[in-house]
Design an enzyme around this catalytic site. Sequence first.
Site, PDB file in Angstrom:
ATOM      1  N   GLU A   1       4.386  -6.371   1.590  1.00 53.06           N
ATOM      2  CA  GLU A   1       3.941  -6.797   0.251  1.00 53.06           C
ATOM      3  C   GLU A   1       3.734  -5.616  -0.681  1.00 53.06           C
ATOM      4  O   GLU A   1       2.601  -5.321  -1.067  1.00 53.06           O
ATOM      5  CB  GLU A   1       2.590  -7.516   0.374  1.00 53.06           C
ATOM      6  CG  GLU A   1       2.607  -8.780   1.164  1.00 53.06           C
ATOM      7  CD  GLU A   1       1.191  -9.262   1.484  1.00 53.06           C
ATOM      8  OE1 GLU A   1       0.251  -8.448   1.497  1.00 53.06           O
ATOM      9  OE2 GLU A   1       1.052 -10.453   1.713  1.00 53.06           O
ATOM     10  N   PRO A   2       4.784  -4.914  -1.050  1.00 53.68           N
ATOM     11  CA  PRO A   2       4.582  -3.792  -1.976  1.00 53.68           C
ATOM     12  C   PRO A   2       4.258  -4.261  -3.385  1.00 53.68           C
ATOM     13  O   PRO A   2       4.855  -5.232  -3.873  1.00 53.68           O
ATOM     14  CB  PRO A   2       5.928  -3.065  -1.941  1.00 53.68           C
ATOM     15  CG  PRO A   2       6.918  -4.089  -1.481  1.00 53.68           C
ATOM     16  CD  PRO A   2       6.184  -5.108  -0.665  1.00 53.68           C
ATOM     17  N   GLY A   3       3.321  -3.605  -4.020  1.00 58.19           N
ATOM     18  CA  GLY A   3       3.021  -3.896  -5.427  1.00 58.19           C
ATOM     19  C   GLY A   3       3.325  -2.655  -6.237  1.00 58.19           C
ATOM     20  O   GLY A   3       4.364  -2.514  -6.872  1.00 58.19           O
ATOM     21  N   ARG A   4       2.384  -1.699  -6.118  1.00 59.99           N
ATOM     22  CA  ARG A   4       2.486  -0.436  -6.851  1.00 59.99           C
ATOM     23  C   ARG A   4       3.838   0.264  -6.646  1.00 59.99           C
ATOM     24  O   ARG A   4       4.430   0.779  -7.595  1.00 59.99           O
ATOM     25  CB  ARG A   4       1.337   0.430  -6.324  1.00 59.99           C
ATOM     26  CG  ARG A   4       1.274   1.839  -6.681  1.00 59.99           C
ATOM     27  CD  ARG A   4       0.172   2.534  -5.840  1.00 59.99           C
ATOM     28  NE  ARG A   4      -0.892   1.634  -5.438  1.00 59.99           N
ATOM     29  CZ  ARG A   4      -2.034   1.502  -6.093  1.00 59.99           C
ATOM     30  NH1 ARG A   4      -2.280   2.240  -7.135  1.00 59.99           N
ATOM     31  NH2 ARG A   4      -2.938   0.649  -5.666  1.00 59.99           N
TER      32      ARG A   4
ATOM     33  N   TYR B   1      -1.297  -2.221 -11.950  1.00 53.83           N
ATOM     34  CA  TYR B   1      -2.744  -2.354 -12.164  1.00 53.83           C
ATOM     35  C   TYR B   1      -3.194  -1.748 -13.495  1.00 53.83           C
ATOM     36  O   TYR B   1      -4.322  -1.274 -13.622  1.00 53.83           O
ATOM     37  CB  TYR B   1      -3.525  -1.744 -10.979  1.00 53.83           C
ATOM     38  CG  TYR B   1      -3.033  -2.274  -9.650  1.00 53.83           C
ATOM     39  CD1 TYR B   1      -3.345  -3.567  -9.247  1.00 53.83           C
ATOM     40  CD2 TYR B   1      -2.209  -1.510  -8.828  1.00 53.83           C
ATOM     41  CE1 TYR B   1      -2.853  -4.081  -8.051  1.00 53.83           C
ATOM     42  CE2 TYR B   1      -1.712  -2.014  -7.629  1.00 53.83           C
ATOM     43  CZ  TYR B   1      -2.039  -3.299  -7.249  1.00 53.83           C
ATOM     44  OH  TYR B   1      -1.559  -3.803  -6.077  1.00 53.83           O
TER      45      TYR B   1
ATOM     46  N   CYS C   1     -16.151   1.986 -26.347  1.00 55.08           N
ATOM     47  CA  CYS C   1     -17.508   2.526 -26.451  1.00 55.08           C
ATOM     48  C   CYS C   1     -18.141   2.746 -25.084  1.00 55.08           C
ATOM     49  O   CYS C   1     -19.111   2.068 -24.706  1.00 55.08           O
ATOM     50  CB  CYS C   1     -18.369   1.596 -27.283  1.00 55.08           C
ATOM     51  SG  CYS C   1     -18.029   1.838 -29.010  1.00 55.08           S
ATOM     52  N   GLU C   2     -17.597   3.645 -24.332  1.00 58.49           N
ATOM     53  CA  GLU C   2     -18.102   4.062 -23.033  1.00 58.49           C
ATOM     54  C   GLU C   2     -17.770   5.540 -22.919  1.00 58.49           C
ATOM     55  O   GLU C   2     -16.601   5.916 -23.092  1.00 58.49           O
ATOM     56  CB  GLU C   2     -17.355   3.341 -21.896  1.00 58.49           C
ATOM     57  CG  GLU C   2     -17.740   1.915 -21.645  1.00 58.49           C
ATOM     58  CD  GLU C   2     -19.108   1.760 -21.023  1.00 58.49           C
ATOM     59  OE1 GLU C   2     -19.496   2.592 -20.193  1.00 58.49           O
ATOM     60  OE2 GLU C   2     -19.791   0.797 -21.396  1.00 58.49           O
TER      61      GLU C   2
ATOM     62  N   GLY D   1       0.782  -1.231   0.000  1.00 57.86           N
ATOM     63  CA  GLY D   1       0.000   0.000   0.000  1.00 57.86           C
ATOM     64  C   GLY D   1       0.811   1.276   0.000  1.00 57.86           C
ATOM     65  O   GLY D   1       0.252   2.362   0.136  1.00 57.86           O
TER      66      GLY D   1
ATOM     67  N   ARG E   1      -8.213   2.035 -14.490  1.00 56.96           N
ATOM     68  CA  ARG E   1      -8.205   2.735 -13.196  1.00 56.96           C
ATOM     69  C   ARG E   1      -8.918   4.091 -13.199  1.00 56.96           C
ATOM     70  O   ARG E   1      -9.666   4.390 -12.268  1.00 56.96           O
ATOM     71  CB  ARG E   1      -6.773   2.863 -12.665  1.00 56.96           C
ATOM     72  CG  ARG E   1      -6.137   1.506 -12.352  1.00 56.96           C
ATOM     73  CD  ARG E   1      -4.765   1.644 -11.723  1.00 56.96           C
ATOM     74  NE  ARG E   1      -4.821   2.175 -10.379  1.00 56.96           N
ATOM     75  CZ  ARG E   1      -4.456   3.403 -10.043  1.00 56.96           C
ATOM     76  NH1 ARG E   1      -3.991   4.239 -10.955  1.00 56.96           N
ATOM     77  NH2 ARG E   1      -4.549   3.805  -8.810  1.00 56.96           N
TER      78      ARG E   1
HETATM   79  N1  PLP Z   1      -1.178  -7.079  -0.293  1.00 56.38           N
HETATM   80  C1  PLP Z   1      -2.495  -7.244  -0.391  1.00 56.38           C
HETATM   81  C2  PLP Z   1      -3.158  -8.257   0.451  1.00 56.38           C
HETATM   82  C3  PLP Z   1      -3.245  -6.485  -1.296  1.00 56.38           C
HETATM   83  O1  PLP Z   1      -4.555  -6.671  -1.390  1.00 56.38           O
HETATM   84  C4  PLP Z   1      -2.570  -5.538  -2.105  1.00 56.38           C
HETATM   85  C5  PLP Z   1      -3.309  -4.714  -3.071  1.00 56.38           C
HETATM   86  O2  PLP Z   1      -4.462  -4.734  -3.249  1.00 56.38           O
HETATM   87  C6  PLP Z   1      -1.189  -5.394  -1.964  1.00 56.38           C
HETATM   88  C7  PLP Z   1      -0.528  -6.173  -1.040  1.00 56.38           C
HETATM   89  C8  PLP Z   1      -0.411  -4.425  -2.793  1.00 56.38           C
HETATM   90  O3  PLP Z   1      -0.820  -3.124  -2.639  1.00 56.38           O
HETATM   91  P1  PLP Z   1      -0.014  -1.971  -3.368  1.00 56.38           P
HETATM   92  O4  PLP Z   1       0.087  -2.338  -4.795  1.00 56.38           O
HETATM   93  O5  PLP Z   1      -0.813  -0.750  -3.155  1.00 56.38           O
HETATM   94  O6  PLP Z   1       1.328  -1.927  -2.713  1.00 56.38           O
END
Ligand code: PLP
Length: 440
Positions: A290-293, A390, A361-362, A248, A330
Amino acid sequence: MVMVSEHNVNEKGHLLIGGIDSLELTKTYGTPLFVYDLSLIRSRARAFLATFQEENIGAQVAYASKAFSCIAMYQVIEQEGLSLDVVSAGELYTAIQAGYPPERIHFHGNNKSVDELMLAMEHKIGCIVVDNFYEIELLKSLTTKLNQKVKILLRVTPGVEAHTHDYITTGQQDSKFGFDLINGQADQAFQQVYKEEFIELLGLHCHIGSQIFETVGFKLAAEKLITKMIEWDNVFGYACKVLNLGGGFGIKYTEQDTPLEPSTYVKEMIIAVKQLVANANLEMPEIWIEPGRSLVGDSGTSLYTIGSEKEVPEIRNYLAVDGGMSDNIRPALYGAEYDAAIANKMGTPKKVDYTIAGKCCESGDKLIEHISLPKAEPGDILAVFCTGAYGYSMASNYNRMAKPAVVFVENGQHQLAVKRETLEDLIRLDLPYHIEKGRD
Ligand code: PLP
């Protein structure tokens, strides 16, 4: 090379991505195109890991691969020594095909199927993040049947709301994810698993939301989870080994966004956890995140070819590109905002306020509501920044749009990571109708 608003630009006035002329990339691979500058991903991954190492804290940094997954991305993440968070058989299968070490894979999800759990067990993955009572029952029966042990975390909702958009807030009480910490569900779940022969409970997990710019939410969540750890230690003598505080961490999509450095999020988390644990005389657990973004978001740029323009006098100028909500849902889904530039006119003064429209088409298929750009012409290339998370992973074939290609750039070289879908790909799974037509 010069800098134009934080972007590198060459002598032709073209945007450079990872040192490569973006126009060269669009000529080679076409548009729409996702381009990832791997140096940014690697530096973020290293910053997260290094902070834990400097602080001498046992840790795992798991890439939340829902942000963007494909074989090549998993291989890059593996090279950096990260763990991996997957949420479906599809992500798990891709990771296994990429050669990801299963023991570094964590499996998430609020409705894992029997087949998915079997796949996870077959590959002996590192950890299953258990989300609900149904999953506990499934795991009990599968582990007993297969005579195989699994390591788990319990995902809890700590009742902490992250300061962000509603749709990407998941840690509050009214969430489809996890066991509620306040109403007793977490305790019930704990009692159902902690003595199980084939289930090893490593600890607790929470994820409080996304695109977070402060550390207060993480600290609050840590406090709630550690309070529960203390209780279980006192009552059941249970020693929690792992505290997973989720992902997050925010990134800078636009000027308004003010993210912290990866090291700041991590350091502040560590300080809070250390103090809480020391106060309670507990063993320091490993901290997992758990970083994603924040790993892949700003390394990605979407390149589009500009086509039609429509002026609605005194209201707005629509500028349409050859992609849209089919490759980036998004903005339409939750009003996400992006910055953009015309990649072949980087030094040209910005004179026109445009709304960037997609070609689906939206009416809601708008990528950017208002942006000031140089006067655009058909054939110009629009670069939308920070689309690495995402974007492709949420892409669809709405309107039978073919999914874009994905290119990785590193060390002055580029390579295709995901091929562009073709028209043939779009009908690959279709079957002709063959039921005999009924009588009228
Ligand atoms: N971990 C969990 C359980 C999530 O649901 C998410 C995103 O929805 C993430 C990690 C990654 O979040 P972010 O991409 O904002 O770091």
